[in-house]
Design a protein around this motif. Sequence first.
Motif, mmCIF file in Angstrom:
data_model
loop_
_atom_site.group_PDB
_atom_site.id
_atom_site.type_symbol
_atom_site.label_atom_id
_atom_site.label_comp_id
_atom_site.label_asym_id
_atom_site.label_seq_id
_atom_site.Cartn_x
_atom_site.Cartn_y
_atom_site.Cartn_z
ATOM 1 N N MET A 1 0.843 -1.185 0.000
ATOM 2 C CA MET A 1 0.000 0.000 0.000
ATOM 3 C C MET A 1 0.881 1.239 0.000
ATOM 4 S SD MET A 1 -3.273 -0.679 2.419
ATOM 5 C CE MET A 1 -2.726 -2.000 3.476
ATOM 6 N N PRO A 2 0.454 2.271 -0.714
ATOM 7 C CA PRO A 2 1.236 3.506 -0.759
ATOM 8 C C PRO A 2 1.291 4.199 0.602
ATOM 9 C CG PRO A 2 -0.392 3.456 -2.526
ATOM 10 C CD PRO A 2 -0.695 2.310 -1.611
ATOM 11 N N LEU A 3 2.349 4.934 0.811
ATOM 12 C CA LEU A 3 2.498 5.763 1.997
ATOM 13 C C LEU A 3 2.048 7.172 1.647
ATOM 14 C CD1 LEU A 3 3.604 6.159 4.915
ATOM 15 C CD2 LEU A 3 5.770 6.830 3.839
ATOM 16 N N TYR A 4 1.186 7.728 2.484
ATOM 17 C CA TYR A 4 0.703 9.090 2.289
ATOM 18 C C TYR A 4 1.154 9.962 3.451
ATOM 19 C CZ TYR A 4 -2.206 7.146 -1.346
ATOM 20 O OH TYR A 4 -2.636 6.514 -2.476
ATOM 21 N N THR A 5 1.544 11.177 3.135
ATOM 22 C CA THR A 5 1.870 12.186 4.135
ATOM 23 C C THR A 5 0.743 13.194 4.122
ATOM 24 O OG1 THR A 5 4.236 11.877 3.788
ATOM 25 C CG2 THR A 5 3.547 13.932 4.848
ATOM 26 N N TYR A 6 0.217 13.498 5.311
ATOM 27 C CA TYR A 6 -0.876 14.456 5.454
ATOM 28 C C TYR A 6 -0.356 15.666 6.219
ATOM 29 C CZ TYR A 6 -3.786 10.473 4.222
ATOM 30 O OH TYR A 6 -4.339 9.390 3.578
ATOM 31 N N ILE A 7 -0.565 16.833 5.651
ATOM 32 C CA ILE A 7 -0.195 18.086 6.299
ATOM 33 C C ILE A 7 -1.496 18.825 6.575
ATOM 34 C CG2 ILE A 7 1.100 20.238 6.078
ATOM 35 C CD1 ILE A 7 2.416 18.284 3.634
ATOM 36 N N VAL A 8 -1.760 19.105 7.843
ATOM 37 C CA VAL A 8 -2.975 19.832 8.201
ATOM 38 C C VAL A 8 -2.579 21.156 8.826
ATOM 39 C CG1 VAL A 8 -4.381 17.757 8.469
ATOM 40 C CG2 VAL A 8 -3.212 18.688 10.455
ATOM 41 N N SER A 9 -3.385 22.163 8.558
ATOM 42 C CA SER A 9 -3.103 23.505 9.057
ATOM 43 C C SER A 9 -4.398 24.144 9.528
ATOM 44 C CB SER A 9 -2.477 24.334 7.925
ATOM 45 O OG SER A 9 -2.243 25.642 8.361
ATOM 46 N N ALA A 13 -1.237 26.956 12.956
ATOM 47 C CA ALA A 13 -0.522 25.778 13.450
ATOM 48 C C ALA A 13 -0.580 24.676 12.398
ATOM 49 C CB ALA A 13 -1.131 25.288 14.760
ATOM 50 N N THR A 14 0.472 23.883 12.334
ATOM 51 C CA THR A 14 0.567 22.820 11.335
ATOM 52 C C THR A 14 0.959 21.516 12.011
ATOM 53 O OG1 THR A 14 1.284 24.446 9.696
ATOM 54 C CG2 THR A 14 1.714 22.149 9.188
ATOM 55 N N ARG A 15 0.422 20.425 11.470
ATOM 56 C CA ARG A 15 0.758 19.090 11.951
ATOM 57 C C ARG A 15 0.966 18.191 10.745
ATOM 58 N NH1 ARG A 15 -0.642 14.049 13.392
ATOM 59 N NH2 ARG A 15 -0.301 13.332 15.490
ATOM 60 N N VAL A 16 1.934 17.301 10.835
ATOM 61 C CA VAL A 16 2.237 16.363 9.758
ATOM 62 C C VAL A 16 2.134 14.946 10.310
ATOM 63 C CG1 VAL A 16 3.980 15.591 8.107
ATOM 64 C CG2 VAL A 16 3.791 18.021 8.669
ATOM 65 N N THR A 17 1.513 14.068 9.545
ATOM 66 C CA THR A 17 1.401 12.660 9.934
ATOM 67 C C THR A 17 1.463 11.794 8.680
ATOM 68 O OG1 THR A 17 0.112 11.119 11.282
ATOM 69 C CG2 THR A 17 -1.122 12.609 9.879
ATOM 70 N N GLN A 18 1.691 10.507 8.857
ATOM 71 C CA GLN A 18 1.779 9.599 7.717
ATOM 72 C C GLN A 18 0.988 8.327 7.989
ATOM 73 O OE1 GLN A 18 6.120 9.256 7.416
ATOM 74 N NE2 GLN A 18 5.957 10.279 5.430
ATOM 75 N N GLY A 19 0.575 7.685 6.897
ATOM 76 C CA GLY A 19 -0.108 6.408 6.995
ATOM 77 C C GLY A 19 -0.074 5.679 5.674
ATOM 78 N N SER A 20 -0.015 4.361 5.721
ATOM 79 C CA SER A 20 -0.068 3.532 4.512
ATOM 80 C C SER A 20 -1.499 3.059 4.321
ATOM 81 C CB SER A 20 0.863 2.327 4.651
ATOM 82 O OG SER A 20 2.202 2.751 4.645
ATOM 83 N N HIS A 21 -2.058 3.383 3.166
ATOM 84 C CA HIS A 21 -3.448 3.060 2.864
ATOM 85 C C HIS A 21 -3.578 2.722 1.386
ATOM 86 C CE1 HIS A 21 -4.316 4.815 6.754
ATOM 87 N NE2 HIS A 21 -3.776 5.949 6.372
ATOM 88 N N SER A 22 -4.694 2.108 1.029
ATOM 89 C CA SER A 22 -4.953 1.808 -0.378
ATOM 90 C C SER A 22 -5.216 3.076 -1.182
ATOM 91 C CB SER A 22 -6.131 0.843 -0.509
ATOM 92 O OG SER A 22 -7.280 1.408 0.100
ATOM 93 N N GLN A 86 1.195 11.623 -1.877
ATOM 94 C CA GLN A 86 1.603 10.222 -1.993
ATOM 95 C C GLN A 86 3.123 10.215 -1.937
ATOM 96 O OE1 GLN A 86 -0.079 7.904 -5.170
ATOM 97 N NE2 GLN A 86 1.460 6.322 -4.934
ATOM 98 N N THR A 87 3.652 9.754 -0.807
ATOM 99 C CA THR A 87 5.079 9.833 -0.524
ATOM 100 C C THR A 87 5.843 8.670 -1.139
ATOM 101 O OG1 THR A 87 4.445 10.889 1.545
ATOM 102 C CG2 THR A 87 6.722 10.198 1.354
ATOM 103 N N GLN A 88 5.235 7.481 -1.132
ATOM 104 C CA GLN A 88 5.834 6.292 -1.751
ATOM 105 C C GLN A 88 4.755 5.563 -2.533
ATOM 106 O OE1 GLN A 88 7.270 3.992 1.548
ATOM 107 N NE2 GLN A 88 9.263 4.963 1.533
ATOM 108 N N PRO A 89 5.126 4.976 -3.674
ATOM 109 C CA PRO A 89 4.126 4.243 -4.470
ATOM 110 C C PRO A 89 3.625 2.994 -3.781
ATOM 111 C CG PRO A 89 6.294 4.189 -5.526
ATOM 112 C CD PRO A 89 6.425 4.985 -4.272
#
Length: 89
Positions: A1-9, A13-22, A86-89
């Motif tokens: 599954m691809p790795l996604y990076t999420y940047i929320v603002s 204020a900003t927060r960054v998180t990651q998760g592997s999802h379809s 999408q950080t990684q395929p």
Amino acid sequence: MPLYTYIVSYKGATRVTQGSHSNFTGFISTWCSNIPAGALPALTPALHKELTSKAYGEFSAVPNIKHVWRKSIEVGGSEFIVIAVQTQP
């Protein structure tokens, strides 16, 4: 599954998180539900509840950039921005 990076603002204020999802769209737990208390100081518990109720919805592709999507959600009268990369395929 691809790795996604999420940047929320929100309100400066900003927060960054990651998760592997379809895919990046249906996994609000990665960028929304699991925001630690204090990570976005202006996001009070009541505003966080409002955000989670509005979190589902469409992202728009960022023009001229591959594998990057954006959405804006009005929370407490201010703009909450989510960017998914999408950080990684």
